[in-house]
Design a protein around this motif. Structure first.
Motif, PDB file in Angstrom:
ATOM      1  N   CYS A  83       0.847  -1.196   0.000  1.00  0.00           N
ATOM      2  CA  CYS A  83       0.000   0.000   0.000  1.00  0.00           C
ATOM      3  C   CYS A  83       0.884   1.250   0.000  1.00  0.00           C
ATOM      4  O   CYS A  83       1.715   1.420   0.888  1.00  0.00           O
ATOM      5  CB  CYS A  83      -0.925   0.023   1.217  1.00  0.00           C
ATOM      6  N   CYS A 143      -0.124   3.426   3.610  1.00  0.00           N
ATOM      7  CA  CYS A 143       0.268   2.953   4.940  1.00  0.00           C
ATOM      8  C   CYS A 143       1.496   2.044   4.898  1.00  0.00           C
ATOM      9  O   CYS A 143       2.001   1.633   5.939  1.00  0.00           O
ATOM     10  CB  CYS A 143      -0.894   2.237   5.631  1.00  0.00           C
ATOM     11  N   CYS A 154      -7.510  -0.334   0.398  1.00  0.00           N
ATOM     12  CA  CYS A 154      -6.617  -0.933   1.389  1.00  0.00           C
ATOM     13  C   CYS A 154      -7.403  -1.380   2.629  1.00  0.00           C
ATOM     14  O   CYS A 154      -8.182  -0.605   3.187  1.00  0.00           O
ATOM     15  CB  CYS A 154      -5.524   0.065   1.797  1.00  0.00           C
ATOM     16  N   GLN A 183      -6.260  -1.955   5.441  1.00  0.00           N
ATOM     17  CA  GLN A 183      -5.669  -1.385   6.660  1.00  0.00           C
ATOM     18  C   GLN A 183      -5.989   0.098   6.831  1.00  0.00           C
ATOM     19  O   GLN A 183      -6.287   0.551   7.937  1.00  0.00           O
ATOM     20  CB  GLN A 183      -4.142  -1.566   6.630  1.00  0.00           C
ATOM     21  N   CYS A 184      -5.865   0.879   5.725  1.00  0.00           N
ATOM     22  CA  CYS A 184      -5.959   2.346   5.874  1.00  0.00           C
ATOM     23  C   CYS A 184      -6.992   2.992   4.955  1.00  0.00           C
ATOM     24  O   CYS A 184      -7.083   4.218   4.888  1.00  0.00           O
ATOM     25  CB  CYS A 184      -4.593   2.975   5.633  1.00  0.00           C
ATOM     26  N   HIS A 220      -6.952   3.368   1.833  1.00  0.00           N
ATOM     27  CA  HIS A 220      -6.420   3.997   0.617  1.00  0.00           C
ATOM     28  C   HIS A 220      -7.118   3.394  -0.602  1.00  0.00           C
ATOM     29  O   HIS A 220      -7.231   2.184  -0.731  1.00  0.00           O
ATOM     30  CB  HIS A 220      -4.900   3.768   0.523  1.00  0.00           C
TER      31      HIS A 220
HETATM   32 ZN    ZN Z   1      -2.964   1.178   3.286  1.00  0.00          ZN
END
Ligand code: ZN
Lengths: 309, 275
Positions: free
Chosen positions: A40, A43, A59, A61-62, A64
């Motif tokens: 990514c 992040c 993403c 996780q974040c 994006h």
């Molecule tokens: Zn990310």
């Protein structure tokens, strides 16, 4: 026509692609690498490629929003098997004899599997019939040449004639300099077609995706009745590097993001990709748009091709 | 002259500006109007009402300024969004009275800066393109120096576009093109040639209707013939119905890209004749 076969667009599909692309250049690599893990850019964490695909390439996780191809976008937005492409056979020529342009066009076709930087057509979105066009990052970063402008103009003219709304996903570095002033003229031409569509009382929704800049921002991208954007998308007239060089100072951190434009009053709403289809359907439902009967899908209309191109 | 010589000529500091053209063509009949009614008065755009004979016309020019003080005030002719909105306000006013609109284009481009982006440079230009296409009054634009990309086009969605013989009109500056495509500022002159930005080349591509012989001073007798030409052109378009007038303008731009015709250019570098 797009059949929902997710990876067919990566395969070469016309003879122009037989022109050998220079393997050493970036623009000859496939746009979506065939890798198990993806890094990514925001992040910096590693994400399993299949997880990314299952999450609309957002993403895990974040949040994006990764750039996606026009075909991937159509897959996410259009009802299954409802998209009918128009003018898919139109190809650009080196109309002003610009050096190296033929090779660049061949490389762009090879890399993207597309004939041009925009895909146009008709589809249904949760049943609502609409004209749709989507610009592609893998074809010269969505640069606008005369064929790009022509396809978009024809999409608007078709929508006006058939009293249909237009949904646009914009993505572009701007006008294509290899076609000189004739690329610039596409800004006026497309804007004229948008105006006629608007004067006919019809709905036009634009979704600004990363990046939307230059001549596309200064024409049809900013002319929607409703302007949406994806989180974090870069949107501007001048690119950030050009501005920094001009004014010789660092730009603020969130300058020219979708959120920045919303706060300055130029974007109606920033919408997460995973909610985009339902958001568009909701907006269409508020505008008295014809809904296809369930057994009528896919859309039966096809935009006629013009033999002049 | 070679293409890059034309670029240099178009940028020359002693070239006539939009203010000069307004003075030479309209003299004391010009009454200047200010402001976009939203934010500010952008001095890069000089605008007002003037007369040709008995005909009132709205005049709007991208104006670079004559001396250092003026050039700074006018931001070297690079307008902010409020400049384009001022122009549109006065075009709408002209439409109300079916007064023809004359635009002078002379800008290296719309300004690139924080304020310009914050106030919607792209949106301001886009709105001009859209609204000018259906402005129910004749519009004529003359590129008198530099026609720099979208910032120039925002005053050039017209029924006719004319160019001075040494003016240039381009999608990107020769420098920008050389640096983006070839990462080499030394290739600027080549880029100018490749972009096909001279009046002759643009005439070949049907992007302009006329090439205008270049007046060298405000006193030049060429201004008398130019004034007549402008008046006759407006008479012709004023005689049209709204529908004819707007179809004429739409088709003028609609034709670019309808076919992928490959152009061949006249490589003769001799001085141009008025066409
Ligand atoms: Zn990310």
């Amino acid at each position: 026509m797009f059949n929902g076969d997710f990876f067919t667009f990566l395969k070469p599909k016309n003879e122009l692609e037989k022109i050998p692309a220079d393997k050493s250049t970036e623009d000859s690599k496939p746009y979506i690498p065939d890798a198990l893990w993806v890094n990514c850019p925001k992040c910096k964490r590693m994400i399993l490629a299949t997880d990314l695909d299952d999450n609309s390439r957002v993403c895990t996780q974040c949040n994006h929003h990764f750039r996606i191809t026009a075909r991937q976008r159509l897959e996410m937005i259009c009802d299954k098997d409802s998209f009918v492409e128009a003018d898919g056979d139109m190809v650009s020529k080196n109309i002003i004899g610009f050096p190296d342009y033929n090779r660049k066009l061949a490389a762009a076709k090879n890399r993207s599997g597309e004939n041009e930087s925009v895909i146009t057509g008709v589809c249904t979105i949760n049943g609502y019939k609409t004209v749709i066009f989507v610009m592609d990052p893998s074809f010269m970063m969505g640069s606008m040449g005369t064929v790009t402008g022509e396809k978009i103009t024809r999409a608007f003219e078709y929508a006006t004639e058939n009293k249909m709304p237009v949904v646009a996903f914009t993505l572009s570095g701007g006008a294509r300099m290899q076609e000189g002033i004739l690329s610039l003229m596409q800004m006026a031409k497309t804007s004229g077609a948008v105006k006629r569509h608007s004067d006919a009382g019809l709905l036009y929704i634009t979704v600004l995706t990363d990046p939307t800049t230059g001549g596309v921002t200064a024409s049809f991208a900013m002319e929607g009745d409703i302007i949406l954007s994806e989180p974090g998308a870069l949107i501007g007239f001048a690119g950030p590097r050009v501005i920094e060089q001009t004014i010789r100072q660092k730009l603020p951190k969130d300058f020219q993001t979708a959120e920045f434009l919303r706060d300055k009053g130029f974007v109606d709403a920033v919408v997460d990709r995973r909610k985009m289809k339902d958001t568009l359907a909701k907006l269409l439902s508020l505008h008295n748009i014809e809904k296809a009967a369930v057994d009528e899908q896919p859309a039966e209309k096809e935009i006629e091709s013009d033999e002049s191109i | 002259m070679r293409a890059f010589d034309k670029v240099t000529a178009a940028r020359s500091a002693d070239r006539l500006t939009a203010s000069d053209f307004i003075q030479a063509l309209f003299g004391d009949s010009f009454f200047e109007l200010h402001g976009d009614r939203c934010y500010a008065d952008d001095k890069a755009v000089k605008a007002g009402i003037a007369t040709i004979g008995n005909m009132p016309v709205t005049v709007i020019g991208l104006d670079k300024g004559k001396n250092t003080k003026e050039r700074l005030e006018k931001n070297f002719g690079s307008a902010h969004p409020e400049g384009y909105r001022k122009a549109l306000r006065l075009m709408k006013q002209a439409e109300k009275f079916r007064r023809p609109v004359l635009c002078f284009v002379d800008t290296s481009g719309a300004f690139c800066g924080i304020g310009a982006e914050e106030r919607g440079q792209g949106q301001a230009i886009a709105e001009n393109l859209m609204e000018m296409m259906t402005l129910k009054t004749p519009v004529l634009s003359i590129v008198i120096g530099e026609g720099g990309s979208g910032g120039a086009l925002a005053l050039a969605v017209a029924n006719e576009v004319w160019m001075l013989e040494n003016a240039v009109y381009s999608v990107i500056s020769a420098e920008g093109c050389a640096s983006i495509l070839w990462k080499d500022p030394a290739k600027t002159a080549d880029a100018a040639q490749c972009l096909r930005l001279t009046a002759n080349d643009l005439f070949t591509m049907d992007v302009i209707e006329r090439i205008i012989r270049e007046p060298k001073s405000v006193e030049s007798p060429l201004f008398d013939s130019l004034r007549n030409l402008i008046a006759n052109t407006f008479e012709k378009y004023l005689a049209m119905s709204d529908e004819e007038l707007l179809n004429n303008r739409y088709e003028r731009f609609r034709k670019y890209g309808r076919t992928t015709k490959v152009f061949t250019f006249d490589e003769d570098e001799s001085e141009t004749e008025q066409k």
